[in-house]
Design a protein around this motif. Sequence first.
Motif, mmCIF file in Angstrom:
data_model
loop_
_atom_site.group_PDB
_atom_site.id
_atom_site.type_symbol
_atom_site.label_atom_id
_atom_site.label_comp_id
_atom_site.label_asym_id
_atom_site.label_seq_id
_atom_site.Cartn_x
_atom_site.Cartn_y
_atom_site.Cartn_z
ATOM 1 N N ILE A 81 3.374 -7.934 10.622
ATOM 2 C CA ILE A 81 2.730 -8.582 11.771
ATOM 3 C C ILE A 81 1.249 -8.224 11.757
ATOM 4 O O ILE A 81 0.891 -7.050 11.649
ATOM 5 C CB ILE A 81 3.373 -8.108 13.092
ATOM 6 C CG1 ILE A 81 4.863 -8.422 13.093
ATOM 7 C CG2 ILE A 81 2.681 -8.749 14.285
ATOM 8 C CD1 ILE A 81 5.617 -7.743 14.215
ATOM 9 N N ALA A 82 0.399 -9.225 11.883
ATOM 10 C CA ALA A 82 -1.042 -8.978 11.952
ATOM 11 C C ALA A 82 -1.382 -8.528 13.370
ATOM 12 O O ALA A 82 -1.754 -9.321 14.225
ATOM 13 C CB ALA A 82 -1.816 -10.233 11.569
ATOM 14 N N THR A 84 -3.562 -7.253 16.085
ATOM 15 C CA THR A 84 -5.000 -7.201 16.338
ATOM 16 C C THR A 84 -5.285 -6.157 17.411
ATOM 17 O O THR A 84 -4.375 -5.693 18.104
ATOM 18 C CB THR A 84 -5.509 -8.565 16.825
ATOM 19 O OG1 THR A 84 -4.923 -8.844 18.109
ATOM 20 C CG2 THR A 84 -5.169 -9.680 15.835
ATOM 21 N N ARG A 129 -4.319 -3.964 12.325
ATOM 22 C CA ARG A 129 -4.753 -4.310 10.958
ATOM 23 C C ARG A 129 -5.280 -5.732 10.991
ATOM 24 O O ARG A 129 -4.909 -6.526 11.842
ATOM 25 C CB ARG A 129 -3.633 -4.144 9.956
ATOM 26 C CG ARG A 129 -2.418 -5.010 10.217
ATOM 27 C CD ARG A 129 -1.240 -4.694 9.321
ATOM 28 N NE ARG A 129 -0.750 -3.351 9.382
ATOM 29 C CZ ARG A 129 0.093 -2.881 10.300
ATOM 30 N NH1 ARG A 129 0.511 -3.652 11.261
ATOM 31 N NH2 ARG A 129 0.506 -1.644 10.267
ATOM 32 N N LYS A 130 -6.113 -6.056 10.079
ATOM 33 C CA LYS A 130 -6.720 -7.390 10.047
ATOM 34 C C LYS A 130 -5.790 -8.432 9.454
ATOM 35 O O LYS A 130 -5.916 -9.612 9.705
ATOM 36 C CB LYS A 130 -8.038 -7.362 9.292
ATOM 37 C CG LYS A 130 -9.086 -6.517 9.980
ATOM 38 C CD LYS A 130 -10.386 -6.609 9.254
ATOM 39 C CE LYS A 130 -11.383 -5.616 9.767
ATOM 40 N NZ LYS A 130 -12.006 -5.836 10.970
ATOM 41 N N GLU A 131 -4.862 -7.982 8.640
ATOM 42 C CA GLU A 131 -3.935 -8.926 8.023
ATOM 43 C C GLU A 131 -2.573 -8.270 7.849
ATOM 44 O O GLU A 131 -2.432 -7.060 7.989
ATOM 45 C CB GLU A 131 -4.459 -9.401 6.683
ATOM 46 C CG GLU A 131 -4.767 -8.272 5.725
ATOM 47 C CD GLU A 131 -5.528 -8.744 4.506
ATOM 48 O OE1 GLU A 131 -5.117 -8.356 3.411
ATOM 49 O OE2 GLU A 131 -6.510 -9.489 4.670
ATOM 50 N N ARG A 132 -1.608 -9.088 7.516
ATOM 51 C CA ARG A 132 -0.261 -8.576 7.311
ATOM 52 C C ARG A 132 -0.214 -7.701 6.071
ATOM 53 O O ARG A 132 -0.919 -7.938 5.105
ATOM 54 C CB ARG A 132 0.721 -9.733 7.148
ATOM 55 C CG ARG A 132 0.881 -10.527 8.398
ATOM 56 C CD ARG A 132 1.745 -11.739 8.245
ATOM 57 N NE ARG A 132 2.510 -11.763 7.018
ATOM 58 C CZ ARG A 132 3.349 -12.707 6.699
ATOM 59 N NH1 ARG A 132 3.540 -13.717 7.499
ATOM 60 N NH2 ARG A 132 4.017 -12.699 5.587
#
Length: 135
Positions: A81-82, A84, A129-132
């Motif tokens: 899961i990204a 934020t 995190r910025k991305e998965r």
Amino acid sequence: MNRTTPFDMVGGEPAVRAIVDRFYDLMDEDPAYAELRALHAGELDPMRHSLTGFLTAWLGGPRDWFVDNPGKCVMSLHGAIAVTAQTAQQWADAMQRAIAEHGAAQGLEADFSTKMADALRNMASAMIRKERVPA
């Protein structure tokens, strides 16, 4: 030896379940948590069950969640899961509200409720995190 755990202090499994139910109700009903809600499946009952089990064990109660999920941790389960900064903040805010409401209704010491909410806020912040993360 009489040992009082945070699980005992919060009121045991029924209290943990009440906090989790209020958390998901807030997430489901309050538009302030819309981004967070969008990260979840339509049906929240499995998540309610899982978070109740995790928090029960995390607070020092029965460790069934860890027995049922060998080798898994909350961080790894959220890797896909990204998360934020905004959704982590929404999660922490909704959880803090649920804990505070329960604490006020049950006469918990405000300091205990604050420490519990702060520890969970730190956990949510660690998931940003910025991305998965690839599986």
